[in-house]
Design a protein around this motif. Structure first.
Motif, PDB file in Angstrom:
ATOM      1  N   GLN A   1       0.832  -1.205   0.000  1.00  0.00           N
ATOM      2  CA  GLN A   1       0.000   0.000   0.000  1.00  0.00           C
ATOM      3  C   GLN A   1       0.866   1.255   0.000  1.00  0.00           C
ATOM      4  O   GLN A   1       0.614   2.209  -0.746  1.00  0.00           O
ATOM      5  N   ALA A   2       1.901   1.249   0.832  1.00  0.00           N
ATOM      6  CA  ALA A   2       2.774   2.425   0.897  1.00  0.00           C
ATOM      7  C   ALA A   2       3.408   2.716  -0.450  1.00  0.00           C
ATOM      8  O   ALA A   2       3.578   3.885  -0.832  1.00  0.00           O
ATOM      9  N   ALA A   3       3.768   1.687  -1.186  1.00  0.00           N
ATOM     10  CA  ALA A   3       4.441   1.878  -2.476  1.00  0.00           C
ATOM     11  C   ALA A   3       3.584   2.655  -3.470  1.00  0.00           C
ATOM     12  O   ALA A   3       4.118   3.312  -4.367  1.00  0.00           O
ATOM     13  N   THR A   4       2.284   2.612  -3.313  1.00  0.00           N
ATOM     14  CA  THR A   4       1.392   3.347  -4.228  1.00  0.00           C
ATOM     15  C   THR A   4       1.189   4.791  -3.804  1.00  0.00           C
ATOM     16  O   THR A   4       0.638   5.581  -4.578  1.00  0.00           O
ATOM     17  N   GLU A   5       1.618   5.165  -2.598  1.00  0.00           N
ATOM     18  CA  GLU A   5       1.279   6.473  -2.035  1.00  0.00           C
ATOM     19  C   GLU A   5       2.476   7.350  -1.693  1.00  0.00           C
ATOM     20  O   GLU A   5       2.317   8.574  -1.602  1.00  0.00           O
ATOM     21  N   VAL A   6       3.659   6.781  -1.463  1.00  0.00           N
ATOM     22  CA  VAL A   6       4.772   7.578  -0.940  1.00  0.00           C
ATOM     23  C   VAL A   6       5.271   8.588  -1.971  1.00  0.00           C
ATOM     24  O   VAL A   6       5.406   8.294  -3.155  1.00  0.00           O
ATOM     25  N   LEU A   7       5.519   9.790  -1.487  1.00  0.00           N
ATOM     26  CA  LEU A   7       6.012  10.893  -2.317  1.00  0.00           C
ATOM     27  C   LEU A   7       7.069  11.644  -1.522  1.00  0.00           C
ATOM     28  O   LEU A   7       6.797  12.128  -0.418  1.00  0.00           O
ATOM     29  N   SER A   8       8.273  11.745  -2.062  1.00  0.00           N
ATOM     30  CA  SER A   8       9.376  12.420  -1.371  1.00  0.00           C
ATOM     31  C   SER A   8       9.423  13.882  -1.786  1.00  0.00           C
ATOM     32  O   SER A   8       9.535  14.198  -2.977  1.00  0.00           O
ATOM     33  N   LEU A   9       9.350  14.756  -0.797  1.00  0.00           N
ATOM     34  CA  LEU A   9       9.349  16.202  -1.015  1.00  0.00           C
ATOM     35  C   LEU A   9      10.769  16.748  -0.891  1.00  0.00           C
ATOM     36  O   LEU A   9      11.646  16.088  -0.345  1.00  0.00           O
ATOM     37  N   PRO A  10      11.041  17.945  -1.382  1.00  0.00           N
ATOM     38  CA  PRO A  10      12.382  18.515  -1.268  1.00  0.00           C
ATOM     39  C   PRO A  10      12.900  18.489   0.171  1.00  0.00           C
ATOM     40  O   PRO A  10      12.197  18.873   1.107  1.00  0.00           O
ATOM     41  N   MET A  11      14.142  18.019   0.329  1.00  0.00           N
ATOM     42  CA  MET A  11      14.764  17.948   1.643  1.00  0.00           C
ATOM     43  C   MET A  11      16.277  17.953   1.473  1.00  0.00           C
ATOM     44  O   MET A  11      16.845  17.025   0.891  1.00  0.00           O
ATOM     45  N   TYR A  12      16.897  19.017   1.939  1.00  0.00           N
ATOM     46  CA  TYR A  12      18.356  19.132   1.987  1.00  0.00           C
ATOM     47  C   TYR A  12      18.674  20.243   2.965  1.00  0.00           C
ATOM     48  O   TYR A  12      17.834  21.111   3.230  1.00  0.00           O
ATOM     49  N   PRO A  13      19.859  20.243   3.584  1.00  0.00           N
ATOM     50  CA  PRO A  13      20.112  21.129   4.734  1.00  0.00           C
ATOM     51  C   PRO A  13      19.918  22.604   4.453  1.00  0.00           C
ATOM     52  O   PRO A  13      19.577  23.362   5.369  1.00  0.00           O
ATOM     53  N   HIS A  14      20.154  23.047   3.221  1.00  0.00           N
ATOM     54  CA  HIS A  14      20.102  24.469   2.920  1.00  0.00           C
ATOM     55  C   HIS A  14      18.819  24.854   2.178  1.00  0.00           C
ATOM     56  O   HIS A  14      18.771  25.901   1.527  1.00  0.00           O
ATOM     57  N   LEU A  15      17.785  24.042   2.311  1.00  0.00           N
ATOM     58  CA  LEU A  15      16.480  24.402   1.757  1.00  0.00           C
ATOM     59  C   LEU A  15      15.976  25.658   2.459  1.00  0.00           C
ATOM     60  O   LEU A  15      15.857  25.699   3.685  1.00  0.00           O
ATOM     61  N   GLU A  16      15.699  26.684   1.686  1.00  0.00           N
ATOM     62  CA  GLU A  16      15.290  27.968   2.257  1.00  0.00           C
ATOM     63  C   GLU A  16      13.869  27.895   2.812  1.00  0.00           C
ATOM     64  O   GLU A  16      13.002  27.228   2.238  1.00  0.00           O
ATOM     65  N   PRO A  17      13.589  28.587   3.923  1.00  0.00           N
ATOM     66  CA  PRO A  17      12.233  28.580   4.490  1.00  0.00           C
ATOM     67  C   PRO A  17      11.163  28.992   3.489  1.00  0.00           C
ATOM     68  O   PRO A  17      10.073  28.403   3.453  1.00  0.00           O
ATOM     69  N   ALA A  18      11.458  29.992   2.672  1.00  0.00           N
ATOM     70  CA  ALA A  18      10.466  30.435   1.688  1.00  0.00           C
ATOM     71  C   ALA A  18      10.188  29.345   0.664  1.00  0.00           C
ATOM     72  O   ALA A  18       9.049  29.179   0.214  1.00  0.00           O
ATOM     73  N   ALA A  19      11.234  28.597   0.301  1.00  0.00           N
ATOM     74  CA  ALA A  19      11.036  27.503  -0.650  1.00  0.00           C
ATOM     75  C   ALA A  19      10.192  26.403  -0.023  1.00  0.00           C
ATOM     76  O   ALA A  19       9.304  25.833  -0.685  1.00  0.00           O
ATOM     77  N   LEU A  20      10.449  26.091   1.242  1.00  0.00           N
ATOM     78  CA  LEU A  20       9.629  25.077   1.913  1.00  0.00           C
ATOM     79  C   LEU A  20       8.167  25.504   1.966  1.00  0.00           C
ATOM     80  O   LEU A  20       7.265  24.687   1.735  1.00  0.00           O
TER      81      LEU A  20
END
Length: 388
Positions: A353-372
């Motif tokens: 079930q998880a394999a049909t639903e999981v979506l990875s969003l942007p994530m890296y240490p210098h991701l700007e708050p405005a971008a998040l």
């Protein structure tokens, strides 16, 4: 993570479009270590010690100290770290190894390369991690080990899994490829099992400038065996005396320099990821994008920010149109892949079930708050209601 995902940072958007939020951006972490890497690379160039030597030994010492183990053994990549560990533990033909079905294929690949057979286990439907119950359900009389995968950067309940493995007479190995610096009950990834296996693929929390890996352990005999196996099975200190079946899986000095420089920043970068994940958790509408649950008792390092959504491909397409990069980890459980489906003996509903639903969003240490905030607003807008 696949090579295409690292490349998905992709071309910049046209100047008349909003700046794209890439799924992954390695620019800032590279710049943070550039000067130190260039200086130490110059030292390596002068010494011509490209394989092994002082640079590799220094990184191994620092990695072992960081993880809280007695030894670290550098490898060419994380797959070899797993494969050679299993072989060094005398796991091979006739043996089975319990492994979660929702891992990257390398975990399962390593078992088969060692000559053993995977026993696919289901996972907790909220954390997507192994539990003692799912391990016990997969064990056969031939089962010799269990690989605990620290999926998306967080560890399962390693106290309970260690007790489970001991009770069942199994060796416990950690696949910590996504979890450099994660903890459970105060102990770092790699320190619970007989061996902890790491990948340092560039997109990882601790990433090289190419392929690299390592095994950490507090068993000196295992460490010595791995050092021999990674170097064509040579007896240590010799050149043409080969005592075990080995391969070529040496960590080169140039990558050791990079990893040593980045290790000094790892806690800072992981803390940034923890803060970003808290923002995602506070701001995403859980009725539209439900984040994978935190494991109680642990501190994950959020290699990935994974949400579950309905109609994932439509959501991805609409996010892409809004300049938001995403990934999927992983769309096909290993037990239904063609090379491995013959090892499966039944459905694994939570993983499937998880394999049909999981979506990875942007994530890296210098991701700007405005971008998040842009990511959150877009996800909350385009994702549909999840079924209850």
């Amino acid at each position: 993570m696949s090579l295409t995902e690292v490349r998905s940072t992709g071309p910049r958007a046209p100047t008349d479009m909003p700046t794209r939020v890439p799924f992954l951006d390695l620019t800032a972490v590279t710049e943070a270590v550039r000067a130190q890497v260039e200086a130490r690379w110059s030292e390596v160039l002068r010494s011509a010690a490209f394989i092994g030597g002082a640079a590799v030994e220094a990184f191994e010492r620092e990695l072992a100290a960081y993880c809280g183990t007695a030894e670290a053994v550098g490898m060419a990549n994380g797959t070899d770290a797993l494969h050679l560990t299993l072989r060094a533990l005398d796991i091979g033909p006739g043996d089975t190894v319990v492994v979660p079905a929702n891992t990257f294929v390398a975990t399962v690949e390593a078992i088969v390369l060692a000559g053993a057979a995977p026993r696919f286990a289901d996972v907790d439907p909220e954390t997507l991690l192994l539990t003692p119950e799912t391990v016990a359900a997969a064990v056969l009389p031939s089962t010799k080990a269990v690989i605990a995968v620290h999926l998306y950067g967080q560890m399962p309940d390693m106290v309970a899994l260690s007790a489970c493995a001991d009770a069942l007479g199994l060796l416990l190995v950690e696949d910590a490829a996504q979890a450099q610096g994660a903890t459970y009950a105060g102990r770092r990834a790699g320190a619970y099992a007989v061996a902890g296996c790491f990948s340092f693929y560039p997109g990882k929390n601790l990433g090289a400038f190419g392929d690299a890996g390592a095994v950490v352990t507090s068993d000196p005999r295992l460490a010595a065996t791995l050092r021999s196996m990674r170097d064509h099975g040579r007896a240590l200190g010799t050149h043409y005396e080969h005592v075990v079946l080995g391969t070529n899986s040496r960590l080169d000095a140039l990558q050791a320099v990079v990893l040593r420089a980045k290790l000094a920043h790892l806690d800072e970068w992981n803390a940034s990821r923890v803060g970003l994940m808290a923002q995602y958790r506070d701001r995403l509408d859980p009725g539209r994008a439900r984040l994978v649950a935190d494991q109680p008792g642990g501190q994950g390092v959020h290699h990935l920010a994974v949400a579950r959504v309905a109609d994932r491909e439509r959501v991805r397409s609409e996010l892409d149109a809004r300049g938001i990069g995403t990934g999927v980890h992983y769309p096909v459980p290993c037990h239904v892949m063609p090379p491995y489906r013959d090892y499966a003996d039944g459905p694994l509903p939570a993983a499937e079930q998880a394999a049909t639903e999981v979506l990875s969003l942007p994530m890296y240490p210098h991701l700007e708050p405005a971008a998040l905030l842009r990511v959150v607003a877009a996800v909350n807008e385009v994702a549909g209601r999840l079924p209850r």
